[in-house]
Design an enzyme around this catalytic site. Structure first.
Site, PDB file in Angstrom:
ATOM      1  N   HIS A  23      73.126   7.331   8.951  1.00  0.00           N
ATOM      2  CA  HIS A  23      73.732   6.064   8.497  1.00  0.00           C
ATOM      3  C   HIS A  23      73.607   4.992   9.574  1.00  0.00           C
ATOM      4  O   HIS A  23      73.123   3.885   9.320  1.00  0.00           O
ATOM      5  CB  HIS A  23      75.208   6.325   8.165  1.00  0.00           C
ATOM      6  CG  HIS A  23      75.975   5.112   7.747  1.00  0.00           C
ATOM      7  ND1 HIS A  23      76.301   4.862   6.440  1.00  0.00           N
ATOM      8  CD2 HIS A  23      76.502   4.086   8.468  1.00  0.00           C
ATOM      9  CE1 HIS A  23      76.983   3.735   6.363  1.00  0.00           C
ATOM     10  NE2 HIS A  23      77.115   3.239   7.590  1.00  0.00           N
ATOM     11  N   GLU A  24      74.042   5.328  10.783  1.00  0.00           N
ATOM     12  CA  GLU A  24      74.023   4.339  11.862  1.00  0.00           C
ATOM     13  C   GLU A  24      72.609   4.052  12.355  1.00  0.00           C
ATOM     14  O   GLU A  24      72.282   2.913  12.701  1.00  0.00           O
ATOM     15  CB  GLU A  24      74.908   4.815  13.012  1.00  0.00           C
ATOM     16  CG  GLU A  24      76.386   4.875  12.662  1.00  0.00           C
ATOM     17  CD  GLU A  24      76.927   3.554  12.156  1.00  0.00           C
ATOM     18  OE1 GLU A  24      76.527   2.488  12.680  1.00  0.00           O
ATOM     19  OE2 GLU A  24      77.747   3.575  11.221  1.00  0.00           O
ATOM     20  N   HIS A  27      71.103   1.425  10.122  1.00  0.00           N
ATOM     21  CA  HIS A  27      71.551   0.065  10.464  1.00  0.00           C
ATOM     22  C   HIS A  27      70.719  -0.491  11.624  1.00  0.00           C
ATOM     23  O   HIS A  27      70.199  -1.614  11.552  1.00  0.00           O
ATOM     24  CB  HIS A  27      73.023   0.082  10.905  1.00  0.00           C
ATOM     25  CG  HIS A  27      74.002   0.216   9.797  1.00  0.00           C
ATOM     26  ND1 HIS A  27      73.938  -0.522   8.635  1.00  0.00           N
ATOM     27  CD2 HIS A  27      75.108   1.003   9.687  1.00  0.00           C
ATOM     28  CE1 HIS A  27      74.963  -0.189   7.857  1.00  0.00           C
ATOM     29  NE2 HIS A  27      75.672   0.735   8.460  1.00  0.00           N
TER      30      HIS A  27
END
Length: 217
Positions: A23-24, A27
């Site tokens: 997820h990170e 980003h």
């Protein structure tokens, strides 16, 4: 610690790490692709879990099956179109989670195809493999869905901020430091349960339905 709880942790902890790290990383990767060097300079273009974990958010993900990670620092001033770039960067994390959930369901479908009825037997290794992929899909859907809620510092708040007038946005973001407390309280009280359950059920049906179709199940 009983065996059932230990097994749940063995499924949930690695699934949570996969969900949070990817997820990170998503980003940071999208922001970097849009011209922002900040994620790389702050060490967030990494698959090292220690760079991304928020202790409270990780615990919430394991316990409640929804949670959050330590936000990646980005600088939208590097984007050619700052508001659009911020929306794309913010949505990258949840989209990655839904992609991982879909791949997990594909892997679970492959187990069903390969192992047949053996995956139902608790003394079969295929049962544990299928259960792990199911946990991985479930936690990724939970992380992706939860982060779409517009509460700072969740991704939904950044998407909302990109479409709000600046004076409203900065007023709204003043409360970011209270966001984690608010989120834990809402989770504990079950206030968000109807919304999260609806989003998770919808995503689960779409992703698992798509995986079953592709696997011919």
């Amino acid at each position: 610690m009983n065996n059932d709880l230990l097994l749940q942790l063995l499924y949930a902890v690695p699934s949570a790490l996969i969900a949070i790290v990817l997820h990170e990383f998503a980003h940071g990767w999208v922001s970097a692709r849009l011209g922002d060097p900040t994620p790389g300079l702050t060490g967030r273009l990494s698959l090292n879990p220690l760079r991304h974990l928020d202790p409270l958010g990780t615990l919430a993900l394991v316990v409640f099956h929804v949670g959050w990670a330590k936000p990646v620092q980005v600088n939208p001033r590097y984007y050619k179109k700052p508001k659009l770039g911020m929306v794309l960067t913010s949505l990258a994390g949840p989209c990655m989670n839904f992609l991982v959930a879909f791949v997990s369901y594909l892997c679970m479908g492959a187990v069903f195809r390969f192992a047949g009825a053996a995956f139902l037997l608790k003394d079969s290794v295929w049962y544990y493999v299928a259960t792990f992929f199911n946990y991985c899909a479930m936690l990724n859907i939970g992380l992706g869905a939860f982060n779409l809620i517009p509460i700072p510092p969740l991704d939904g708040s950044k998407v909302l901020g990109a479409v709000l007038p600046e004076k409203w946005y900065f007023g709204y973001m003043k409360y970011e430091r209270y966001g984690a407390i608010v989120m834990v309280a809402l989770l504990w009280l079950g206030v968000l349960d109807p919304l999260l359950n609806a989003v998770q059920l919808f995503a689960d049906n779409i992703l698992w339905g798509g995986a079953r179709f592709l696997m011919g199940l």
